[in-house]
Scaffold this motif. Structure first.
Motif: not given
Length: 831
Positions: A103-127
């Motif tokens: 899908x062009x717009x409804x496949x975010x689950x995979x992306x969120x899985x990629x950028x997560x760390x142990x099931x969580x996402x920290x948007x403002x984490x330092x690189x």
């Protein structure tokens, strides 16, 4: 705060986000020291259904796409090959996590899985502290899908090494700082398409695309790059899946467009080609973008051959050694474990990591699938591996596993990469775009197994080279290249006259004389030649005009100047002779001092001849006629008054004694000369100041010459100057005729009449030629008219008197003249 809210919202879309496939041998997952993400379209959505609530698309419910599964297998093959290598990452293993991205717009689950760390996402984490699930990822296929998810990936500088997104917008590193691709951008593809169109001389084309970023970006670039190429976009349309394809193709056919660029993703391209077959659209040239140039199903469509010629543009096809064996091996294992895996998949369908049809595919189905993006995927995985090799400071034996590689570290190394891979050099520019290596393929649909023959190439490394083998194109029903132009090209020397909106539509007009058309500069304009150049009608260049004028070295010029020189010598000699014999009867009867004035004027008049030769200047033009006009008129006034005096002495003195007395007493002859000379001098001054003769370059008389001549100036003032001279000549003729019966020594009627008739004839001939003929030799005729006028007076008036002085001195005595007068008196008394 905003980023956190967005992530929380997206996470709520997933109800199986953290489920994981339970078998390690799955096509979708593999454990390793570093995980790579993979997004492939194993399914395609044929019909988009509007939804009014956030909902994730379950891809397995839509149409299957064998090519997507083939791409997935290429990634698996590349990872296995790298893991088996003892030099690239010797003691480090790569794993992967792959999702079906349809899908062009409804496949975010995979992306969120990629950028997560142990099931969580920290948007403002330092690189430096940020360690997402994957070290890098490849995919998805398609520009729209990529642009949708790219901001989530690139904002944390995770390398997104894409194999199938060519939108030029992705080259913008401010918006997509960690986007890398192994396929050329749309800009390069569009330039390649334009190369092909120009190669065959087409300029009347249609552009069909889909309503997505890929096609809209391509159309925008196509419109930009065809400017100043002579190509006209006669028709353009972005189609949806449920659009009226039949109507679109009929419009193209009505516009007589023979070349159609189909710049769309495969499902749209398939619809266009199938509709063309149904609608019996014949003998077109279809230019296929790389998304469907190697489509394996379309060439097998019944009667596809009648639609015309299909030319595809694809990445240079390179074989992947060992891939076929990998697939055969994998299929053998898959067939054995198919039942067990199906049971597991039936129980756990984990976030678009399900493919019901995949295990049904044979090895041949996968191997024979469209290979267009195989090398791009292969190069993407190797790019990540080589970057990781640099970050981990690997040597041929081991890597420093104590170094914790971060995604942003890989990105810094990717830009520096330059390594060989299957006879191809992999390197990236400042926009993280690769070197270009396109192939032009020709579809052969007239054989049982459709073939794709490479007929051209376009490479930019190590140098830019574009070639096409024309001999490999078997154009249908015609031995020549199909004609797809709005208008027939103009013949040489004809300019285009625009007709309608498009610049390619025109009529042809022959360029007039002294103009030319330069097709490389502007084919729509007939440019005027420079004044020093000329051209015939219908010319493409101008020729240099030859500059002509009376030169000193010409034989005719030399002859006239020698004649003028001889004339001056004679005049000077006679002047000296008359001066020496000034008190003799012959000189006295010829006018005495008046006679010497006439000779001086004739000498001055003859000097003007020399100004007719050489390149004309303002001084030349001013002096060549002005000197002669004034001094010759003074000479004529002397001759006129001389004729009048003789008549006064012999005829009018007795009849009008008082008039004769006044004439003698007040020196009437000199008053007349002074008055007429003054009038003529004033008219000459007016002529030379008001509108004098001036040099001009006559470029209109002869097409190939520029004549340097003197323009006459004001006609009225010139006419006045000529009229005074001619009027004095007429009076002279009249008086000489009245004295035709005077004594022989005083009778000058015949000589004066001869000289004046010669004078009039010479100038009549000159003026007639001047008005009827244009040539540099008209100036020569002018000079000859002056010389003949002077010679006329010299030979008819002065030579015979000089002859008497020199050779007949007995006639140059007072007694002889007295005898002539007595004889005349006796003759008159008898009558």
């Amino acid at each position: 705060m905003l980023h956190s809210s967005i992530y929380v919202f997206l996470l709520r879309l997933s109800n199986c986000f953290f489920f994981k496939v339970s078998w390690s041998t799955s096509d979708f997952s593999l454990d390793g020291d570093y995980l790579l993400g993979g997004l492939f379209a194993l399914h395609e959505i044929d019909q988009v259904t509007p939804l009014f609530t956030p909902e994730t698309t379950e891809c397995f419910r839509h149409s299957s796409s064998t090519s997507g599964y083939q791409m997935l297998q290429v990634m698996r093959f590349a990872v296995e090959e790298i893991n088996n290598s003892t030099t690239l990452l010797p003691n480090v293993s790569l794993g992967y996590d792959i999702f079906d991205h349809c899908s062009n717009t409804k496949n975010f689950r995979s992306v969120l899985s990629f950028i997560s760390n142990n099931g969580s996402i920290k948007p403002k984490e330092k690189l430096n502290n940020y360690q997402p699930k994957v070290i890098a990822l490849t995919g998805p296929y398609g520009s729209t899908r990529t642009i949708t998810i790219a901001p989530l990936i690139t904002m944390d500088l995770i390398p997104m090494v894409n194999y199938g997104a060519s939108s030029y917008a992705l080259s913008n590193k401010l918006q997509y700082p960690s986007f890398v691709r192994t396929v050329p951008s749309n800009k390069d593809l569009i330039e390649m398409i334009i190369h092909i169109i120009r190669w065959f001389g087409w300029n009347w084309v249609a552009f069909l695309g889909s309503q997505d970023n890929y096609s809209s970006d391509g159309l925008k670039l196509f419109n930009k790059y065809i400017s100043n190429t002579g190509i006209c976009l006669a028709y353009q349309e972005g189609l949806s899946l449920n659009a009226n394809y039949s109507l679109t193709l009929k419009k193209i056919d009505m516009l007589n467009i023979k070349v159609i660029v189909v710049f769309a993703v495969p499902q749209y391209a398939v619809n266009i080609i199938k509709t063309a077959i149904v609608e019996n659209i014949r003998d077109k040239v279809w230019i296929a973008s790389e998304t469907w140039a190697m489509n394996q199903q379309l060439p097998r469509e019944p009667e596809i051959g009648k639609i015309g010629t299909v030319i595809g543009i694809t990445e240079r096809l390179l074989s992947l050694p060992g891939f076929d064996q990998f697939i055969y091996k994998d299929r053998g294992t898959t067939n054995v474990n198919y039942k067990a895996e199906s049971e597991v998949q039936g129980k756990i369908k984990t976030c678009n990591q399900v493919c019901d049809y995949c295990t049904l595919l044979t090895a041949e189905d996968i191997i024979n699938e469209n290979p267009s993006f195989s090398f791009a995927i292969y190069a993407a995985i190797y790019t990540i591996a080589h970057a990781l090799h640099k970050v981990l400071q690997c040597n041929i034996n081991k890597c420093h596993k104590n170094t914790m590689a971060k995604p942003y570290m890989l990105l810094g190394e990717i830009k520096k990469l330059d390594f060989p891979l299957n006879d191809r050099q992999v390197k990236y520019d400042d926009h993280y775009d690769p070197t270009i290596s396109y192939a032009v393929v020709l579809w052969h649909t007239d054989v049982n197994a459709p073939q794709f023959e490479m007929v051209g190439t376009y490479d930019t490394y190590p140098e830019t080279i574009f070639t096409i083998d024309n001999s490999l194109f078997p154009w249908r029903n015609n031995a020549s290249v199909p004609f797809s132009n709005c208008s027939i090209e103009c013949k040489e020397g004809f300019s285009r006259q625009p007709e309608g909106f498009h610049s390619c539509c025109f009529t042809c007009k022959k360029c007039p004389r002294n103009s030319y058309v330069d097709y490389s500069r502007d084919p729509y304009t007939c440019f005027p030649c420079a004044e020093s150049e000329w051209s015939d009608e219908g010319s493409t260049t101008c020729k240099k005009r030859s500059v002509v004028y009376l030169q000193f070295s010409e034989i005719s010029s030399i002859a006239v100047m020698v004649s003028a020189t001889c004339l001056m010598i004679l005049l000077i000699a006679i002047f000296c002779l008359f001066t020496y014999n000034y008190n003799t009867p012959v000189v006295r009867s010829a006018g005495g001092s008046m006679c010497l004035l006439m000779l001086i004027c004739l000498i001055m008049s003859s000097m003007s001849v020399y100004f007719f030769f050489g390149q004309p200047t303002f001084a030349h033009c001013l002096l060549r006629n002005a000197i002669f006009a004034f001094f010759f008129t003074v000479c004529l006034s002397c001759l006129t008054v001389r004729s009048f005096q003789i008549i006064c002495v012999f005829k009018m003195a007795a009849q009008f004694p008082k008039v004769h007395s006044l004439w003698v007493k007040h020196n009437g002859q000199w008053l007349f000369i002074a008055f007429s000379s003054a009038i003529h001098l004033i008219s000459c001054i007016i002529w030379m100041t008001a509108s004098p003769d001036k040099p001009i370059a006559d470029s209109w008389t002869f097409k190939d010459q520029i004549m340097l001549i003197c323009e006459m100036g004001n006609t009225i003032t010139f006419t006045i100057v000529v009229f005074i001279s001619w009027f004095l000549g007429f009076l002279c003729l009249l008086f000489s005729y009245m004295g035709r019966d005077l004594p022989k020594n005083y009778n000058e009627a015949k000589s004066i009449t001869f000289s004046l008739i010669l004078y009039y004839l010479s100038w009549i001939v000159y003026f007639t030629a001047y008005l009827s003929v244009k040539s540099k030799y008209i100036m020569l005729l002018n000079a000859m008219a002056q010389i003949s006028s002077i010679y006329g007076i010299l030979f008819s008036y002065f030579i015979q008197k000089s002859y008497i002085i020199i050779f007949q001195p007995q006639k140059n005595t007072p007694a002889y003249f007295q005898t002539s007068i007595q004889n005349y008196t006796q003759t008159i008394s008898r009558t």
